[in-house]
Design an enzyme around this catalytic site. Structure first.
Site, PDB file in Angstrom:
ATOM      1  N   GLU A  67      33.398  25.321  62.602  1.00  0.00           N
ATOM      2  CA  GLU A  67      32.434  25.245  61.499  1.00  0.00           C
ATOM      3  C   GLU A  67      32.380  23.834  60.903  1.00  0.00           C
ATOM      4  OE1 GLU A  67      33.326  28.598  58.931  1.00  0.00           O
ATOM      5  OE2 GLU A  67      32.360  29.938  60.387  1.00  0.00           O
ATOM      6  N   CYS A  72      29.319  28.001  67.855  1.00  0.00           N
ATOM      7  CA  CYS A  72      29.932  29.300  68.155  1.00  0.00           C
ATOM      8  C   CYS A  72      30.974  29.161  69.269  1.00  0.00           C
ATOM      9  CB  CYS A  72      28.877  30.302  68.609  1.00  0.00           C
ATOM     10  SG  CYS A  72      27.752  30.870  67.331  1.00  0.00           S
ATOM     11  N   GLU A 111      31.323  30.903  71.979  1.00  0.00           N
ATOM     12  CA  GLU A 111      30.752  31.011  73.329  1.00  0.00           C
ATOM     13  C   GLU A 111      30.200  29.669  73.782  1.00  0.00           C
ATOM     14  OE1 GLU A 111      30.218  32.835  70.658  1.00  0.00           O
ATOM     15  OE2 GLU A 111      29.536  34.866  71.130  1.00  0.00           O
TER      16      GLU A 111
HETATM   17  N1  THU Z   1      30.043  33.142  65.643  1.00  0.00           N
HETATM   18  C1  THU Z   1      30.518  32.885  66.895  1.00  0.00           C
HETATM   19  O1  THU Z   1      31.303  31.969  67.114  1.00  0.00           O
HETATM   20  N2  THU Z   1      30.098  33.685  67.910  1.00  0.00           N
HETATM   21  C2  THU Z   1      29.386  34.825  67.743  1.00  0.00           C
HETATM   22  O2  THU Z   1      29.164  35.522  68.708  1.00  0.00           O
HETATM   23  C3  THU Z   1      28.875  35.187  66.415  1.00  0.00           C
HETATM   24  C4  THU Z   1      29.092  34.171  65.327  1.00  0.00           C
HETATM   25  C5  THU Z   1      30.553  32.334  64.530  1.00  0.00           C
HETATM   26  C6  THU Z   1      29.605  31.368  63.872  1.00  0.00           C
HETATM   27  C7  THU Z   1      30.262  31.198  62.518  1.00  0.00           C
HETATM   28  O3  THU Z   1      31.274  30.210  62.613  1.00  0.00           O
HETATM   29  C8  THU Z   1      30.916  32.538  62.243  1.00  0.00           C
HETATM   30  O4  THU Z   1      30.994  33.185  63.499  1.00  0.00           O
HETATM   31  C9  THU Z   1      30.167  33.393  61.246  1.00  0.00           C
HETATM   32  O5  THU Z   1      28.842  33.522  61.597  1.00  0.00           O
END
Ligand code: THU
Length: 141
Positions: free
Chosen positions: A45, A54, A56
Site C-alpha cells: 500500500e 495488489c 496478485e
Molecule cells: N487486495 C489485494 O492485494 N488483492 C485482492 O485480490 C483484493 C485486494 C488489496 C488491495 C489493498 O491493499 C487491500 O487489499 C484492501 O483493498
C-alpha cells in the site's frame, strides 16, 4: 500436476510480507509457472492510496520482469492482518485483467484458499467471462 494446496501454503507465506498500514487487509499470492517455479507476491500500500499494488499483480510483475511468460496457476489468500484467512479473498477486476494479459483463460487456474487450504479452483475464463485480452487484438503472448 499442480499441487494447489502447496500453492496456497506459499500464498500464506507471501501474505506475511504484506505492507498494509492503511487497510490492514493483508493478501498473499503464489504464481506458478508452467515450468514449476513459484513467484510470491503481497499487497503493497501507499500513503497516496492509488499507487497501491495488489498481491496478485506483485507476483505477476515480479515474474514477468524476470522473463517469465508461461503461467499455470495462481493461489490467493487474504484477511485482516491480525487474523488468519478463514474466508476466500477473490482477485479484484484489475488483477483479473492482468492475468488475462499473460494467461490462457481456458487453462490458467485461479485458486482461492484459506488457512485450511483450497476452497475454490476455477479457470480464468470462469473468473472473468468474456475477458478482453491480447487475442482480441491478434497479439500473441
Ligand atoms: N487486495 C489485494 O492485494 N488483492 C485482492 O485480490 C483484493 C485486494 C488489496 C488491495 C489493498 O491493499 C487491500 O487489499 C484492501 O483493498
Amino acid at each position: 500436476m499442480i499441487d494447489e494446496n502447496e500453492l496456497v501454503i506459499r500464498a500464506l507465506e507471501a501474505r506475511k510480507h504484506a505492507y498494509v498500514p492503511y487497510s490492514h487487509w493483508a493478501v498473499g499470492a503464489a504464481l506458478l509457472t508452467k515450468e514449476g517455479k513459484i513467484y510470491e507476491g503481497c499487497n503493497i500500500e501507499n500513503a497516496a492510496h492509488t499507487p497501491t499494488n495488489c498481491a496478485e499483480r506483485t507476483a505477476f510483475f515480479k515474474a514477468v520482469s524476470e522473463g517469465e511468460r508461461d503461467f499455470a496457476a495462481i493461489a490467493v489468500v487474504g484477511a485482516y492482518e491480525a487474523e488468519e484467512p478463514e474466508k476466500i479473498c477473490a482477485p479484484c477486476g484489475v488483477c483479473r485483467q492482468v492475468m488475462m494479459e499473460f494467461c490462457d483463460p481456458d487453462t490458467f487456474r485461479v485458486v482461492l484458499g484459506t488457512k485450511d487450504g483450497v476452497q475454490v479452483s476455477q479457470t480464468l475464463k470462469e473468473m472473468l467471462p468474456y475477458g478482453f485480452g491480447p487475442d482480441v487484438l491478434n497479439i500473441k503472448n
